[in-house]
Write a protein that holds these residues in place. Structure first.
Motif, PDB file in Angstrom:
ATOM      1  N   VAL A   1       6.725  -7.789  21.199  1.00 18.17           N
ATOM      2  CA  VAL A   1       7.437  -8.143  19.844  1.00 18.17           C
ATOM      3  C   VAL A   1       6.395  -8.143  18.889  1.00 18.17           C
ATOM      4  CG1 VAL A   1       8.415 -10.261  19.066  1.00 18.17           C
ATOM      5  CG2 VAL A   1       8.964  -9.702  21.250  1.00 18.17           C
ATOM      6  N   ILE A   2       5.226  -8.603  18.836  1.00 18.42           N
ATOM      7  CA  ILE A   2       4.370  -8.688  17.608  1.00 18.42           C
ATOM      8  C   ILE A   2       4.190  -7.146  17.219  1.00 18.42           C
ATOM      9  CG2 ILE A   2       2.105  -9.201  16.864  1.00 18.42           C
ATOM     10  CD1 ILE A   2       2.193 -11.256  18.784  1.00 18.42           C
ATOM     11  N   VAL A   3       3.927  -6.105  17.991  1.00 14.57           N
ATOM     12  CA  VAL A   3       3.472  -5.124  17.662  1.00 14.57           C
ATOM     13  C   VAL A   3       4.656  -4.384  16.629  1.00 14.57           C
ATOM     14  CG1 VAL A   3       3.251  -2.558  18.335  1.00 14.57           C
ATOM     15  CG2 VAL A   3       1.692  -4.314  19.354  1.00 14.57           C
ATOM     16  N   ASN A   4       6.046  -4.575  17.458  1.00 16.59           N
ATOM     17  CA  ASN A   4       7.019  -3.815  16.686  1.00 16.59           C
ATOM     18  C   ASN A   4       7.457  -4.638  15.547  1.00 16.59           C
ATOM     19  OD1 ASN A   4       8.192  -1.466  18.488  1.00 16.59           O
ATOM     20  ND2 ASN A   4       7.237  -3.046  19.858  1.00 16.59           N
ATOM     21  N   VAL A   5       7.258  -6.023  15.477  1.00 16.60           N
ATOM     22  CA  VAL A   5       7.557  -6.462  14.262  1.00 16.60           C
ATOM     23  C   VAL A   5       6.671  -5.960  13.078  1.00 16.60           C
ATOM     24  CG1 VAL A   5       7.322  -8.925  12.991  1.00 16.60           C
ATOM     25  CG2 VAL A   5       8.512  -8.902  15.212  1.00 16.60           C
ATOM     26  N   MET A   6       5.573  -5.806  13.261  1.00 17.76           N
ATOM     27  CA  MET A   6       4.590  -5.294  12.394  1.00 17.76           C
ATOM     28  C   MET A   6       4.614  -3.957  12.049  1.00 17.76           C
ATOM     29  SD  MET A   6       0.603  -6.582  13.700  1.00 17.76           S
ATOM     30  CE  MET A   6       0.495  -5.747  15.231  1.00 17.76           C
ATOM     31  N   LEU A   7       5.464  -3.138  13.210  1.00 16.57           N
ATOM     32  CA  LEU A   7       5.749  -1.558  12.797  1.00 16.57           C
ATOM     33  C   LEU A   7       6.992  -1.747  11.802  1.00 16.57           C
ATOM     34  CD1 LEU A   7       5.490   1.321  13.470  1.00 16.57           C
ATOM     35  CD2 LEU A   7       6.995   0.614  15.412  1.00 16.57           C
ATOM     36  N   LEU A   8       7.880  -2.816  12.022  1.00 17.27           N
ATOM     37  CA  LEU A   8       9.296  -2.916  11.293  1.00 17.27           C
ATOM     38  C   LEU A   8       8.794  -3.414   9.972  1.00 17.27           C
ATOM     39  CD1 LEU A   8      12.493  -2.949  11.891  1.00 17.27           C
ATOM     40  CD2 LEU A   8      12.057  -5.321  12.049  1.00 17.27           C
ATOM     41  N   VAL A   9       7.819  -4.286   9.653  1.00 17.34           N
ATOM     42  CA  VAL A   9       7.381  -4.929   8.334  1.00 17.34           C
ATOM     43  C   VAL A   9       6.705  -3.783   7.724  1.00 17.34           C
ATOM     44  CG1 VAL A   9       6.385  -6.565   7.172  1.00 17.34           C
ATOM     45  CG2 VAL A   9       7.791  -7.064   9.239  1.00 17.34           C
ATOM     46  N   SER A  10       5.705  -3.090   8.178  1.00 20.20           N
ATOM     47  CA  SER A  10       4.618  -2.475   7.541  1.00 20.20           C
ATOM     48  C   SER A  10       4.805  -1.020   7.726  1.00 20.20           C
ATOM     49  CB  SER A  10       3.495  -3.231   7.799  1.00 20.20           C
ATOM     50  OG  SER A  10       2.385  -2.570   6.984  1.00 20.20           O
ATOM     51  N   GLY A  11       5.494  -0.491   8.619  1.00 17.27           N
ATOM     52  CA  GLY A  11       5.384   0.810   9.121  1.00 17.27           C
ATOM     53  C   GLY A  11       4.184   1.409   9.806  1.00 17.27           C
ATOM     54  N   PRO A  12       3.988   2.521   9.977  1.00 13.89           N
ATOM     55  CA  PRO A  12       3.145   2.930  11.027  1.00 13.89           C
ATOM     56  C   PRO A  12       2.021   3.250  10.358  1.00 13.89           C
ATOM     57  CG  PRO A  12       4.608   4.799  10.748  1.00 13.89           C
ATOM     58  CD  PRO A  12       5.588   3.604  10.033  1.00 13.89           C
ATOM     59  N   ASP A  13       1.890   3.517   9.110  1.00 14.28           N
ATOM     60  CA  ASP A  13       0.671   3.943   8.249  1.00 14.28           C
ATOM     61  C   ASP A  13      -0.213   2.963   8.334  1.00 14.28           C
ATOM     62  OD1 ASP A  13       2.020   6.364   7.845  1.00 14.28           O
ATOM     63  OD2 ASP A  13       2.864   5.443   5.932  1.00 14.28           O
ATOM     64  N   ALA A  14      -1.580   3.343   8.270  1.00  9.15           N
ATOM     65  CA  ALA A  14      -2.849   2.607   8.002  1.00  9.15           C
ATOM     66  C   ALA A  14      -2.771   1.841   6.702  1.00  9.15           C
ATOM     67  CB  ALA A  14      -4.100   3.083   8.445  1.00  9.15           C
ATOM     68  N   ARG A  15      -3.145   0.490   6.793  1.00  7.68           N
ATOM     69  CA  ARG A  15      -3.191  -0.393   5.295  1.00  7.68           C
ATOM     70  C   ARG A  15      -4.525  -0.320   5.022  1.00  7.68           C
ATOM     71  NH1 ARG A  15       1.689  -0.123   2.886  1.00  7.68           N
ATOM     72  NH2 ARG A  15       3.374   0.116   4.567  1.00  7.68           N
ATOM     73  N   HIS A  16      -4.887  -0.211   3.723  1.00  3.34           N
ATOM     74  CA  HIS A  16      -6.230  -0.322   3.202  1.00  3.34           C
ATOM     75  C   HIS A  16      -6.670  -1.492   2.249  1.00  3.34           C
ATOM     76  CE1 HIS A  16     -10.318   0.861   2.676  1.00  3.34           C
ATOM     77  NE2 HIS A  16     -10.111   1.039   1.250  1.00  3.34           N
ATOM     78  N   VAL A  17      -7.640  -2.278   2.330  1.00  5.17           N
ATOM     79  CA  VAL A  17      -7.699  -3.334   1.468  1.00  5.17           C
ATOM     80  C   VAL A  17      -8.857  -2.754   0.527  1.00  5.17           C
ATOM     81  CG1 VAL A  17      -8.654  -5.614   1.136  1.00  5.17           C
ATOM     82  CG2 VAL A  17      -7.024  -5.048   2.926  1.00  5.17           C
ATOM     83  N   ASN A  18      -8.581  -2.701  -0.888  1.00  2.00           N
ATOM     84  CA  ASN A  18      -9.546  -2.337  -1.941  1.00  2.00           C
ATOM     85  C   ASN A  18     -10.449  -3.398  -1.979  1.00  2.00           C
ATOM     86  OD1 ASN A  18      -8.895   0.285  -1.969  1.00  2.00           O
ATOM     87  ND2 ASN A  18      -7.209  -0.206  -3.151  1.00  2.00           N
ATOM     88  N   LEU A  19     -11.686  -3.476  -1.896  1.00  2.00           N
ATOM     89  CA  LEU A  19     -12.753  -4.546  -2.341  1.00  2.00           C
ATOM     90  C   LEU A  19     -13.554  -3.754  -3.569  1.00  2.00           C
ATOM     91  CD1 LEU A  19     -13.681  -5.645   1.117  1.00  2.00           C
ATOM     92  CD2 LEU A  19     -12.306  -6.937  -0.308  1.00  2.00           C
ATOM     93  N   SER A  20     -13.974  -4.538  -4.249  1.00  2.00           N
ATOM     94  CA  SER A  20     -14.625  -4.045  -5.459  1.00  2.00           C
ATOM     95  C   SER A  20     -16.308  -3.599  -4.846  1.00  2.00           C
ATOM     96  CB  SER A  20     -14.992  -5.014  -6.746  1.00  2.00           C
ATOM     97  OG  SER A  20     -15.341  -6.280  -6.098  1.00  2.00           O
ATOM     98  N   TYR A  21     -16.699  -4.376  -3.738  1.00  2.00           N
ATOM     99  CA  TYR A  21     -17.785  -4.210  -3.332  1.00  2.00           C
ATOM    100  C   TYR A  21     -18.153  -3.431  -2.173  1.00  2.00           C
ATOM    101  CZ  TYR A  21     -16.108  -8.264  -0.725  1.00  2.00           C
ATOM    102  OH  TYR A  21     -15.543  -8.930  -0.216  1.00  2.00           O
TER     103      TYR A  21
END
Lengths: 325, 290
Positions: free
Chosen positions: B107-127
Motif C-alpha cells: 500500500v505504501i509503495v503504491n501510494v507513493m507511486l500514485l502521488v509522486s510517480g516513478p521518477d526520482a525526486r531531488h532536493v536542491n540544497l545550497s551547500y
C-alpha cells in the motif's frame, strides 16, 4: 461417496471441459492460477509441513528456469530432459541453504532472511552472467517450425492450460501422499516441537533437509514452466523478492499446511488481481498503483479476518475434515 | 586507484553506513521489544524521504531542520499503527505478521507511486556541493552532517533507554513481557511507544537520507532488505549492533563499488550476511541464544 469427493470430481470435470468456453485471456488467467497453486503447494511442503519459513523461493524458480532455458538455447536439449539438471541444480542450492541454516541453528526469522539473501545473490549474479543474456534478458526462440513441438514445450494457450492444470494436480497428489507418509508425520512432529521430535528419535535435521530438497525440486519445475511459457527471462524479475512473496501468498491466504489451501488461495488471489485491473479500467482510473493499493489492503483484511487461511474456514462450514493437523 | 580515492570512498561508506544504521536501529528496536518484524520498514524510510522532499520543496524547510517534525510525525504513525492493527497480531505466527506488513508495504509503495510517480525526486540544497579537505582527501559536507545527525538521534535514543523511567520500563518489557505486566506496567502502551520510537528513527533516517540519495518508490523494498541485513549482521535486538552493522555494510558496499562494480555492491552485503550468519548466527553484537 462422500460429499467432498463429489465436489472434487465435479470441479475437476468442469476444469477439464472449461477451456471450450474460454478465450485466450481467460485461459491465461487460469494458467496463472494453476501456476500459483503449483508453486504454493511446493512452498507449503517446507512451511506448511515442516515449519520452515522460506521467503526466497524465487531462487528455485529462477535457477530452474535459467537451467532449462540455457540447455535448450545453447545445446538444443529438450526441456523434458533439461528439467532433470534443473531440478538437480535447485536441490543442490536447497541443500546449501538448508545445511547452512540447520547446521548453524539459524531458525525462524533468521532462516527466512537467509533464504532471501540467497535469492538476492542469485538475482544479482544472473544479472551479470552474459552466458544467459545478463541484464538484457534471455530469450527463447519462437518460430513457426517449432510451434507444435510439445516435447520442447512449444504450444499454444490450450497446451499450457492443460500442462499447468496437470502440474497443479500432480503437486496435490504428491502432497497428499507425503502428508500420509512416515516422513509427513515426522515433519508435523518437527514443526510442532523440534525438541520433542528429537527426543522421540526423529532425525530432525534429515527430515528438514528432505523437505527443502522436495520443495526445491518441485519449485524448479515451476521455473521450467515459466521459462517456456513466457519465452523470456529477466533476472531482475524472476529472482525478485516480490516473486517469492507472490508464491507464499496463495498458501497463506488459502490455509497453510492444508492440501487445498494453495489451490483455494490461488483461486482467490489471481482473479482478485485481475478483477481489480478490470475495475480500475472500468472506473476510468488510469493511475499507476491504484490496483496494487487495493491488493495490499485486501491482503491485510484477509489475514486479519481469516488468520488460519480461507480453506479451513470453508472446510469447517462444509463439514469436510481437513483441519490444520 | 589512488590511496586518497580509496580513503575517500571508505569515509563515504562509513558516513552513509551510519545513516543506514539509524534506519536499521528502528527495525532493531521494534523487533527487540515488540517481537514483530517490520517488513514495511524500508517503505516507511522512503515515505520519510518523500516527506522531507515535500517539506523542502513546498515549505522550504532544510531536511536537517525538518528532521524533528518528521520524526515526530512518524512516531505518531508508529504509535497508532501498533495500537490499532499490529497489536492484534502480536501473538500470531511469524508468517501472518509477515502478510500483514507486506500488505502495508504494498500500500505504501503504491501510494507513493500514485502521488509522486516513478521518477526520482531531488532536493536542491545550497551547500550540496560543499566539501571538506583533509589533505588530498575530499569529504562531502552533506554526508558529514547526515552522519552527525544519525549519531545524535541514536545517542538520544540510547540515553532514553538507559536513563528515563519509560525507557527502563520498555527494556523490562523486552526482557520479560509477562513479568513487566505483573509488576503493573502497561505493556500495550509501552509496545505502542516502542513502535513509535522505531518509526521515529526510521523517519529521522529518511530525512537525513534525502540529502545523500534521491527517493523513488522502487528504493523501498531494497531499503527493507538493507535494514534487515544490517540488523542481522549487527545482531537483532542489539542497539549498538545496528549502528555497527550499518557501518560494516556501508564500508563493504563502498569498497565493492570501487573494486568490483557498483551494480554488484549489494551482492557483497548479502555475501557478508551469509558469512556472518555462519560464523556468528546471532550477529556481531547479538546475545547468544543459549
Amino acid at each position: 461417496m462422500k460429499k467432498a469427493e463429489v465436489v472434487a470430481i465435479v470441479a475437476l470435470l468442469a476444469l477439464l471441459v472449461a477451456p471450450l468456453a474460454m478465450d485466450r485471456y481467460l485461459l491465461s488467467v487460469f494458467v496463472l492460477v494453476f501456476w500459483a497453486a503449483y508453486a504454493g503447494q511446493a512452498w507449503n511442503v517446507m512451511m506448511g509441513f515442516a515449519g520452515l519459513l522460506s521467503l526466497g523461493h524465487s531462487l528455485y524458480v529462477g535457477l530452474g528456469a535459467y537451467a532449462a532455458a540455457a540447455l535448450f538455447v545453447h545445446f538444443g536439449i529438450s526441456p523434458l530432459l533439461g528439467l532433470f539438471p534443473a531440478m538437480a541444480l535447485c536441490m543442490i542450492a536447497g541443500v546449501v541453504v538448508g545445511w547452512l541454516g540447520f547446521r548453524f541453528r539459524i531458525e525462524g526469522v533468521y532462516f527466512a532472511l537467509l533464504t532471501i539473501a540467497f535469492a538476492e545473490v542469485a538475482r544479482i549474479g544472473f544479472d551479470h552472467l552474459t552466458w544467459t543474456g545478463a541484464a538484457g534478458g534471455f530469450f527463447l526462440p519462437v518460430s513457426r517450425e517449432t510451434a507444435g513441438q510439445w516435447w520442447n514445450l512449444r504450444g499454444g494457450p490450450l497446451f499450457f492450460y492443460y500442462l499447468s492444470l496437470g502440474m497443479a494436480l500432480a503437486a496435490l497428489g504428491i502432497c497428499w501422499a507425503l502428508r500420509r507418509s512416515r516422513l509427513g508425520h515426522q515433519w508435523l512432529a518437527t514443526r510442532e516441537d523440534a525438541e520433542a521430535a528429537r527426543a522421540i528419535g526423529i532425525n530432525v535435521t534429515r527430515a528438514r533437509i528432505v523437505a527443502v530438497l522436495i520443495s526445491a525440486a518441485m519449485t524448479s519445475l515451476a521455473g521450467v514452466f515459466y521459462a517456456f511459457y513466457y519465452n523470456n527471462l529477466f533476472a531482475a524479475q524472476i529472482f525478485d523478492m516480490s516473486r517469492s512473496i507472490d508464491i507464499v501468498l496463495a498458501p497463506i491466504v488459502g490455509g497453510i499446511g492444508t492440501l487445498f489451501g494453495p489451490i483455494i488461495g490461488a483461486l482467490i488471489l489471481i482473479p482478485l488481481g485481475e478483477l481489480l485491473t478490470e475495475a480500475t479500467r472500468a472506473l476510468g482510473i488510469n493511475a499507476p498503483g491504484v490496483k496494487a493499493i487495493f491488493y495490499g489492503l485486501g491482503l491485510m483484511v484477509i489475514i486479519a479476518l481469516a488468520p488460519g487461511g480461507v480453506w479451513p474456514a470453508i472446510a469447517r462450514r462444509l463439514g469436510i475434515g481437513e483441519g490444520r493437523r | 586507484m589512488t590511496l586518497a580515492l580509496t580513503i575517500e570512498v571508505l569515509i563515504q561508506g562509513l558516513l552513509n553506513g551510519l545513516v543506514y544504521g539509524l534506519m536499521a536501529l528502528g527495525l532493531s528496536v521494534i523487533f527487540g521489544v515488540v517481537r514483530v518484524v517490520n517488513f514495511a520498514h524500508g517503505e516507511f524510510a522512503v515515505l520519510a524521504m518523500y516527506t522531507a522532499f515535500m517539506a523542502a520543496t513546498y515549505l522550504h524547510l532544510d531536511p536537517f531542520i525538518a528532521l524533528a517534525p518528521i520524526a515526530a510525525l512518524f512516531f505518531v504513525i508508529g504509535y497508532v499503527l501498533q495500537k490499532t492493527i499490529v497489536a492484534k497480531f502480536i501473538d500470531r505466527p511469524d508468517h501472518q505478521q509477515f502478510i500483514l506488513l507486506i500488505g502495508l508495504a504494498i500500500v505504501i509503495v503504491n501510494v507513493m507511486l500514485l502521488v509522486s510517480g516513478p521518477d526520482a525526486r531531488h532536493v536542491n540544497l545550497s551547500y550540496a556541493y560543499d566539501a571538506y579537505f583533509l589533505g588530498p582527501v575530499l569529504v562531502d559536507k552533506t554526508r558529514v552532517l547526515a552522519a552527525g545527525g544519525a549519531l545524535t538521534v541514536a545517542a538520544a535514543l540510547f540515553a532514553f533507554f538507559r536513563f528515563s523511567m519509560t525507557g527502563v520500563a520498555i527494556r523490562a518489557c523486552a526482557d520479560n513481557p509477562t513479568g513487566a505486566a505483573v509488576v503493573g506496567l502497561d505493556v500495550r502502551r509501552l509496545y505502542a511507544l516502542t513502535f513509535g520510537l522505531g518509526l521515529a528513527c526510521c523517519g529521522a533516517a529518511g530525512a537525513l537520507l534525502v540529502t545523500i540519495a534521491d527517493p523513488t518508490p522502487t528504493l523501498a523494498p531494497a531499503f527493507t532488505l538493507l535494514a534487515f541485513t544490517i540488523v542481522i549482521i549487527g545482531g537483532l535486538g542489539s542497539m549498538p549492533g545496528a549502528l555497527l552493522g550499518g557501518v560494516v555494510i556501508g564500508v563493504a558496499e563502498a569498497l565493492a563499488s570501487l573494486v568490483v562494480a557498483p551494480s554488484m555492491k549489494s551482492m557483497v552485503s548479502f555475501g557478508l550476511l551469509v558469512v556472518i550468519l555462519v560464523l556468528r548466527p546471532r550477529g556481531l553484537m547479538g546475545r547468544s541464544a543459549s
